[in-house]
Write a protein that holds these residues in place. Structure first.
Motif, PDB file in Angstrom:
ATOM      1  N   GLN A 331     -20.926  21.035  -9.450  1.00 39.50           N
ATOM      2  CA  GLN A 331     -21.181  20.038  -8.437  1.00 39.50           C
ATOM      3  C   GLN A 331     -20.308  18.864  -8.754  1.00 39.50           C
ATOM      4  N   THR A 332     -19.667  18.521  -7.743  1.00 40.58           N
ATOM      5  CA  THR A 332     -18.592  17.402  -7.370  1.00 40.58           C
ATOM      6  C   THR A 332     -19.361  16.173  -7.386  1.00 40.58           C
ATOM      7  N   GLU A 333     -18.600  15.293  -7.922  1.00 36.91           N
ATOM      8  CA  GLU A 333     -18.808  13.807  -7.681  1.00 36.91           C
ATOM      9  C   GLU A 333     -19.069  13.509  -6.129  1.00 36.91           C
ATOM     10  N   PRO A 334     -19.649  12.490  -5.972  1.00 32.15           N
ATOM     11  CA  PRO A 334     -20.071  12.183  -4.466  1.00 32.15           C
ATOM     12  C   PRO A 334     -18.527  12.155  -3.646  1.00 32.15           C
ATOM     13  N   LEU A 335     -18.386  12.862  -2.501  1.00 33.30           N
ATOM     14  CA  LEU A 335     -17.120  12.996  -1.681  1.00 33.30           C
ATOM     15  C   LEU A 335     -17.115  11.813  -0.679  1.00 33.30           C
ATOM     16  N   PHE A 336     -18.353  11.355  -0.372  1.00 31.41           N
ATOM     17  CA  PHE A 336     -18.422   9.971   0.402  1.00 31.41           C
ATOM     18  C   PHE A 336     -19.988   9.676   0.422  1.00 31.41           C
ATOM     19  N   LYS A 337     -20.226   8.467   0.418  1.00 35.39           N
ATOM     20  CA  LYS A 337     -21.906   7.983   0.381  1.00 35.39           C
ATOM     21  C   LYS A 337     -22.195   9.054  -0.734  1.00 35.39           C
ATOM     22  N   GLU A 338     -23.509   9.869  -0.415  1.00 35.24           N
ATOM     23  CA  GLU A 338     -23.995  10.726  -1.409  1.00 35.24           C
ATOM     24  C   GLU A 338     -23.809  12.055  -1.217  1.00 35.24           C
ATOM     25  N   THR A 339     -22.595  12.430  -0.342  1.00 34.47           N
ATOM     26  CA  THR A 339     -22.391  13.683   0.011  1.00 34.47           C
ATOM     27  C   THR A 339     -22.063  14.525  -1.098  1.00 34.47           C
ATOM     28  N   PHE A 340     -22.174  15.774  -1.633  1.00 32.21           N
ATOM     29  CA  PHE A 340     -21.570  16.318  -2.708  1.00 32.21           C
ATOM     30  C   PHE A 340     -21.389  17.802  -2.326  1.00 32.21           C
ATOM     31  N   LEU A 341     -20.654  18.679  -3.162  1.00 39.42           N
ATOM     32  CA  LEU A 341     -19.969  19.878  -2.831  1.00 39.42           C
ATOM     33  C   LEU A 341     -20.653  20.479  -4.093  1.00 39.42           C
ATOM     34  N   LYS A 342     -21.477  21.853  -4.118  1.00 43.06           N
ATOM     35  CA  LYS A 342     -21.766  22.542  -4.982  1.00 43.06           C
ATOM     36  C   LYS A 342     -21.362  24.221  -4.922  1.00 43.06           C
ATOM     37  N   LEU A 343     -20.739  24.690  -6.077  1.00 41.39           N
ATOM     38  CA  LEU A 343     -20.412  25.971  -6.050  1.00 41.39           C
ATOM     39  C   LEU A 343     -20.965  26.810  -6.884  1.00 41.39           C
ATOM     40  N   ASN A 344     -21.196  27.724  -6.692  1.00 39.31           N
ATOM     41  CA  ASN A 344     -22.017  29.023  -7.375  1.00 39.31           C
ATOM     42  C   ASN A 344     -21.321  30.186  -7.435  1.00 39.31           C
ATOM     43  N   ALA A 345     -21.408  30.936  -8.562  1.00 40.22           N
ATOM     44  CA  ALA A 345     -20.846  32.207  -8.676  1.00 40.22           C
ATOM     45  C   ALA A 345     -21.850  33.148  -9.427  1.00 40.22           C
ATOM     46  N   ASP A 346     -22.164  34.215  -9.280  1.00 35.85           N
ATOM     47  CA  ASP A 346     -22.788  35.209  -9.875  1.00 35.85           C
ATOM     48  C   ASP A 346     -22.150  36.690 -10.092  1.00 35.85           C
ATOM     49  N   VAL A 347     -22.437  36.997 -11.435  1.00 27.06           N
ATOM     50  CA  VAL A 347     -21.672  38.505 -11.660  1.00 27.06           C
ATOM     51  C   VAL A 347     -22.995  39.080 -12.159  1.00 27.06           C
ATOM     52  N   LEU A 348     -23.385  40.414 -11.702  1.00 28.74           N
ATOM     53  CA  LEU A 348     -24.524  41.063 -12.145  1.00 28.74           C
ATOM     54  C   LEU A 348     -24.162  42.582 -12.280  1.00 28.74           C
TER      55      LEU A 348
END
Length: 670
Positions: A331-348
């Motif tokens: 999860q990134t730091e806020p891009l602006f205001k409280e908006t953030f970017l979250k990245l997920n990856a899953d290998v099964l």
């Protein structure tokens, strides 16, 4: 006058008369109401209550004493050698030779002043020998007395002195009885290697079955811990039956940790028959490594399962192992205001029974929360998910024994609104919060190619609403656009009392994919779900979750848990009821199960405990148990029973009785 040869060697400094404390240069201390020192003879005389302490912290109390210059002779009255709080040896004569201190015609207790009407227990003995090197107390012809009544005699007995934290030796045995293996006597041997390394080996003698051997091993290092336990028996049928559990945690620095775990048994019923495990449906072995960051987390793990459940023909018993499973989130730091970017990856990877599948999932989500005029809260989110599957001889929804690659893409987004309304007061502060979310995603009927491998199904509840994935697991996809909405009411006061109720619903604009008739999801409005909680912070804590039919408001599902009373006198209640359907129009047997626990503090030291699980659908107990417990500052005892009505393979439910007794010295149990 009682006579004692001291176990201390003193260098005596000149002192003056009067109430005094003499510090000995080793260091040792003599404290008395009055101390007189004879310069010519080099002797020391104390008047009144006297205390002598050596460098190990052990102390001796006596009155009106005389101490020779070399410290080898000491005369005094009312001599007691104290080994800890409430722990002392009293003797007419104590002699020290080197590291050995011998007390003749002595008594030993760790229960001094624990009861107003006498010591709860005391050992009187012909001789006690204390070895300063081994820190062991050896008793010759000891008699155990309870409130000065003789109850038990042994020719010889030894134990660590109370200053020892860990010592190799036999622990107090305990006794049990079952209806299919007879009486069981457990004799534990404790082996100490160091302050951070020990094990317990227990030999169990059974009157109607062959002996059982158990082992528990514990090792703590600076940045890791290792735990292993297991058991083995060669039973009367000629079978080798065993289990081994292991869990090792290794810290790999500030930002990494590794875990190795092993759970294995010789067969499906050994753990249950010998009382080592509860209702765990399977055993899990594997390894895990975790990486931590300020804004990210990665875990890689592998699992090899041993199934313990029996197939009834009415349910699916899963098979296969997970090799590997890798999950990462950032999860990134806020891009602006409280908006953030979250990245997920899953290998099964799942393999077993000649089939296998590997899955790679990538998911990116941007979340932007805003607080607007009037307290309105708006949260907007956009996400994109891409899956790649590789199958080998796998049955898909529309194809059998498929091998090859498949992929799918799922864009989605939601807008959520909430408006918490507060009404503060000196008494109860009230909050009412309506909330709604609209989630838009593509219809996925044609893309549901894979069986639901990573979930037992989906189930609508209050916790499901307003979540990014209403369906458990990742294999089963959402389907099209849906809306979640509900309202929450809460109240709390300065005394800590809280009350909360929530009611909500979801609306699917298309048919939900692969949901059974018991899930609560429908095309259109779902069933109603809710939660009710009350806690007065004193004697009651109540939580209940429920689901009501969306057409006639009939009850479809309810889970309730309650704690009533205090920590000493209480009733714990749990109940689950669920209407079951085979299909949309055919009912099955309801799930109806009651769990209860009761605790009653009969006196300050006597307590009664009981717990049970009752299957109301079948009209019988799944299990129940309880016991009578006595806790004294100096000893403890309990009488317990357990009844298990399970029937599986060669295991038929048993009734087990167990008796435990032990002494407690300075907070340590023996």
């Amino acid at each position: 006058m009682k006579k004692i040869y001291a176990f201390l060697v003193y260098c005596i400094a000149p002192v003056t008369a009067g109430a005094a404390s003499v510090d000995i240069d080793t260091p040792k201390t003599i404290t008395a109401d009055k101390i007189e020192y004879d310069v010519k003879s080099g002797t020391l005389k104390t008047i009144g209550d006297t205390e002598i302490v050596n460098e190990t912290g052990q102390r001796m109390t006596l009155t009106d004493s005389y101490l020779s210059q070399d410290g080898n002779e000491l005369f005094g009255n009312d001599i007691k050698l104290w080994l800890g709080d409430h722990v002392y040896v009293e003797s007419d004569n104590i002699v020290r030779h080197g590291i050995l201190t011998t007390a003749y015609d002595a008594s030993f207790t760790a229960c001094d002043n624990c009861d107003a009407y006498g010591d709860a227990w005391k050992i009187t003995t012909q001789k006690i020998v204390h070895d300063m090197d081994s820190r062991m107390l050896r008793f010759y012809n000891p008699v155990l007395r309870t409130y000065d009544i003789p109850v038990f005699w042994l020719p010889f007995f030894e134990m660590p002195d109370p200053g020892v934290r860990h010592k190799t030796g036999f622990l107090m045995p305990d006794f049990g009885s079952t209806n299919n293996m007879g009486t069981q006597i457990n004799i534990p041997l404790y082996v100490n290697f160091s302050d951070t390394h020990d094990l317990t080996f227990t030999s169990s003698i059974l009157t109607e079955e062959n002996p059982l051997f158990q082992l528990e091993h514990r090792l703590n290092l600076n940045h890791s811990q290792f735990r292993t336990d297991g058991a083995y028996t060669h039973n009367q049928d000629g079978d080798d039956r065993w289990y081994i559990f292991n869990n090792d945690v290794i810290e790999l620095g500030e930002y990494a940790r590794a875990t190795v775990f092993l759970e294995r048994a010789s067969d499906k019923t050994f753990l249950q028959k010998y009382g080592f495990y509860g209702d765990q449906p399977y055993l899990d072995s594997g390894a895990k490594i975790e990486l931590f960051g300020q804004s990210g987390y990665v875990v890689a793990d592998a699992h090899i399962f041993q199934e313990l459940r029996a197939s009834t023909g009415m349910q699916f018993v899963p098979s296969g192992n997970i090799l590997p499973n890798i999950r990462a989130t950032y999860q990134t730091e806020p891009l602006f205001k409280e908006t953030f970017l979250k990245l997920n990856a899953d290998v099964l990877g799942i393999s077993g029974d000649g089939t296998s599948s590997q899955r790679l999932i990538g998911d990116m989500r941007i979340v932007s929360p805003w607080t607007l005029w009037g307290g309105n809260r708006i949260t907007a989110s956009l996400s994109a998910r891409y899956d790649v599957y590789h199958f080998h001889n796998t049955n898909l929804i529309d194809e059998a024994d498929f091998s090859g690659l498949k992929d799918r893409f799922l864009p989605s987004g939601y807008v959520e609104w909430g408006l918490p309304l507060f009404r503060p007061s000196d008494g109860w502060t009230q909050v009412i919060e309506p909330r709604a979310r609209l989630t838009v995603m593509r219809s996925t009927d044609e893309d549901q190619f894979t069986l639901n491998n990573d979930s037992a199904g989906t189930f609508l509840s209050d916790a499901t609403l307003f979540s990014n994935n209403r369906f458990a697991g990742l294999d089963l996809w959402e389907n099209g656009t849906y809306a979640d909405y509900g309202v929450r009411y809460a109240a709390f006061n300065p005394d800590g009392q809280t009350f909360e109720i929530f009611v909500g619903q979801t609306y699917d604009f298309a048919d939900p994919a692969n949901t059974d008739p018991n899930s609560g999801f429908h095309h259109g409005a779902s069933d109603y779900v809710g939660r009710l909680e009350y806690d007065n912070m004193k004697w009651i804590d109540l939580t209940t979750r429920f689901r009501l039919d969306q057409e006639d408001l009939s009850l479809r599902h309810m889970e309730t848990s309650a704690i009533i009373g205090t920590s000493k006198n209480f009733v714990n209640l749990g109940h689950i009821w669920s209407r079951q359907f085979i299909d949309a129009h055919t009912t099955d047997d309801d799930i109806n199960e009651l769990m209860a626990g009761i605790g009653v503090q009969l006196t300050d030291r006597w307590s009664l405990r009981f717990n049970a699980i009752f299957n109301m659908t079948d009209g019988q107990f799944q299990r129940h148990g309880g016991g009578l417990f006595y806790t004294h500052p100096c000893y403890y005892l309990s009488v317990e029973y357990r009844r298990d009505n399970a029937v599986k393979y060669d295991y038929v439910g048993t009734t087990t009785f167990q008796f435990r007794f032990g002494m407690s010295i300075n907070g340590q149990q023996y």
